[in-house]
Design a protein around this motif. Sequence first.
Motif: not given
Ligand SMILES: [Zn+2]
Length: 164
Positions: A119, A124, A126, A149, A152
């Motif tokens: 991402c 984010c 992740t 995403c 987010c």
């Molecule tokens: Zn993200």
Amino acid sequence: MIFSNLYIIAMEKRKELIVSAIENGTVIDHIPADKVFQVVKILGLETVSTPVYVGINVESKKYGTKGFIKVADKYFDPEVLNKIALVAPTASIIEIKGYEVVRKQTVEIPERIEKIVKCFNPNCVTNKEHDIPTKFRVKKVDGKIRLVCHYCEKYTSEENFEFL
Ligand SMILES: [Zn+2]
């Protein structure tokens, strides 16, 4: 005369090498030359134990130059193959059994992808938590791919793809 004959033999030899057939396995053809290593990564070929042949900057009538990958004794899920469309929408997939082409198909851009791309948003979840894999919806905007995403909602566009 002698020289030109030698030249022809050399060219023929080269062609033979380029098209050298695999008995069983998968050929991914018509990959843009600069995307070959990304495809290697998407398919996880760094870790396979069967022979893998990679060609880059091979002459192509259709595209100028191209790349290809031949993976002996291995077939891939359509889901995995379609991930290739993210970087190489022109790619074609050829399955070979007993030196014969048993299947030829083009790749399709998937609707959702998981894990292969990072991402773009540094904040984010992740990117903060390493055990949360990335998850995106695939959108096409003006012919370009954008990943939305799941966590987010931020876009990651083609030029920012960073492969995991
Ligand atoms: Zn993200």
